[in-house]
Design a protein around this motif. Structure first.
Motif, PDB file in Angstrom:
ATOM      1  N   GLU A 170       0.826  -1.204   0.000  1.00  0.00           N
ATOM      2  CA  GLU A 170       0.000   0.000   0.000  1.00  0.00           C
ATOM      3  C   GLU A 170       0.861   1.254   0.000  1.00  0.00           C
TER       4      GLU A 170
ATOM      5  N   GLU B 175       2.384   2.019  -3.328  1.00  0.00           N
ATOM      6  CA  GLU B 175       1.363   2.556  -4.226  1.00  0.00           C
ATOM      7  C   GLU B 175       0.986   3.998  -3.905  1.00  0.00           C
TER       8      GLU B 175
ATOM      9  N   LYS C  43      -0.279   5.038  -0.928  1.00  0.00           N
ATOM     10  CA  LYS C  43      -1.390   5.104   0.015  1.00  0.00           C
ATOM     11  C   LYS C  43      -0.875   5.054   1.455  1.00  0.00           C
TER      12      LYS C  43
ATOM     13  N   ARG D 149      -3.846  -5.088   4.134  1.00  0.00           N
ATOM     14  CA  ARG D 149      -5.035  -5.443   3.369  1.00  0.00           C
ATOM     15  C   ARG D 149      -5.690  -6.687   3.976  1.00  0.00           C
TER      16      ARG D 149
END
Length: 407
Positions: free
Chosen positions: A172, A175, A177, A182
């Protein structure tokens, strides 16, 4: 240190990490060449046969993980090195990267060939900014010599979040974020970075790969504990004479770690407990010191091997106070995504503070045990699942220390 066996640290002190020719002179990148001459299925089978299991904490069979990504159909696949070494007292990955960066790059390149990936990332702990140039220098040198064909590696620095040591939180973060774990499944080998098949392995895991390919799976599988073969790098801190690091076969016992390699307790004091695997590890009493450090052996006593960070405390330490500080650490580092961890770490810290300040009772200890059990089963990721371990094991093995705090 006579019984030390160096595999991942084989080049420590022997080469200049900024000179690729030094690594090549030690046989570097020959394993990559050998791997590329193999069928990818045979290559993965060799890694699987070695029974190399993850050195980052989960202990999953490395070759098995690779086979999942290799079998996934996708136009793009990724290889990620988890170098987010956030466990307090751990610096094994730093040792590998700053002294032998090419062994990491070679291991990643072998993995990339095996699964069909063309892009790799090294997710580096934010507190290691000095390693960015070392890694980039090594990557560029390997490219210039044409050694990592069709495989690009990029270094990404983390922002200091402990939870990003969990592979999906790390993904994450890459990316762009917020670093939060998750829900699983799907797992990264089938749906990882940007929803593409992704292999995430630890620095130490990748550093084993070139030697396995060079010397063979049978050679590696014959070292240490058969169920968790090979070696493990340990870093020692706390009340120990030798605050150092070393690499030993996985058949080595905890007692040998503390008293042989660690040199025992300084100042003539007695041993009280040792925590292995980092801050989330269990506290182990003297009665269990003859346990081998292999993954399954540690699990059998309710402990973990984890990162190999080894924290020793002597008889003079207040173990309830130590556990209280650790509980506060996990409250701070919880990402807050799941309620069991968000609320559980906060309540654990509150109860530990209450007991540590002399305001607690056996009811509070019983509540801590119940809370810890619920967290270990219900938290979304390894942070919350392991956070209760220091508290639960100190209650189990050092109950009298808690009762001494009661009014």
């Amino acid at each position: 240190m006579a019984e030390e066996m160096r595999i991942v640290l084989r080049n420590y002190g022997k080469i200049d990490p900024l000179k690729i020719d030094d690594y090549l002179a030690q046989g570097g990148y020959k394993s990559l060449e050998k791997a590329r001459a193999m069928n990818t299925a045979d290559l993965i089978a060799e890694v699987k046969k070695s029974n190399l299991r993850g050195r980052g904490g989960a202990g999953f069979n490395c070759g098995m993980k690779w086979s999942f990504a290799a079998g996934a159909q996708a136009e793009q696949k990724y290889v990620i090195c988890n170098a987010d070494e956030g466990e307090p007292g751990t610096y094994k990955d730093r040792l590998i990267m700053e002294n032998d960066p090419h062994t990491l790059i070679e291991g990643m390149a072998i993995c990339a060939y095996a699964i069909g990936a063309t892009q790799g990332y090294i997710y580096l702990r934010g507190e290691y900014p000095f390693l960015v140039s070392t890694l980039n220098t090594a990557i560029n040198q390997a490219k210039e010599k044409g050694l990592v064909k069709n495989f690009d590696i990029e270094v990404r620095s983390g922002a200091g979040a402990y939870v990003c040591g969990e592979e999906t939180a790390l993904i994450e973060s890459i990316e762009g974020k917020r670093g939060e774990p998750r829900f699983k499944p799907p797992y990264p080998p089938s749906e990882g970075l940007w929803s593409k098949p992704t292999i995430v392995n630890n620095v130490e895991t990748f550093a084993n790969i070139p030697v396995i390919i060079e010397k063979g799976a049978d050679w590696y599988a014959g070292i240490g504990n058969p169920a968790y073969p090979g070696t493990k790098v340990f870093t020692l801190t706390g009340d120990i004479n030798n605050r150092t690091f070393f690499e030993v076969p996985t058949s080595t016992t905890i007692r040998e770690i503390v008293f042989q390699f660690g040199g025992g307790i300084p100042g003539g004091k007695k041993f009280k407990a040792v925590q292995i695997g980092g801050t989330s590890g269990a506290f182990i009493p003297e009665a269990l010191l003859d346990t081998p450090v292999a993954f399954d052996s540690m699990s059998s006593i309710g402990a973990t091997l984890g990162s190999g960070a080894t924290f020793v405390i002597d008889e003079s330490r207040d173990i309830v106070d130590v556990a209280t500080r650790i509980a506060g650490f996990f409250e701070h580092e919880s990402c807050g995504k799941c309620a069991p961890c968000r609320e559980g770490t906060a309540r654990t810290a509150e109860l530990m503070e209450k007991i540590n300040e002399g305001r607690g009772s056996n009811k509070d200890v019983a509540l801590l045990e119940k809370l810890g059990t619920v967290m270990s089963y219900s938290c979304l990721c390894g942070l919350g699942q392991a956070a209760p371990a220091p508290v639960l094991t100190t209650i189990k093995h050092f109950k009298a220390d808690y009762e001494a705090k009661f009014v």
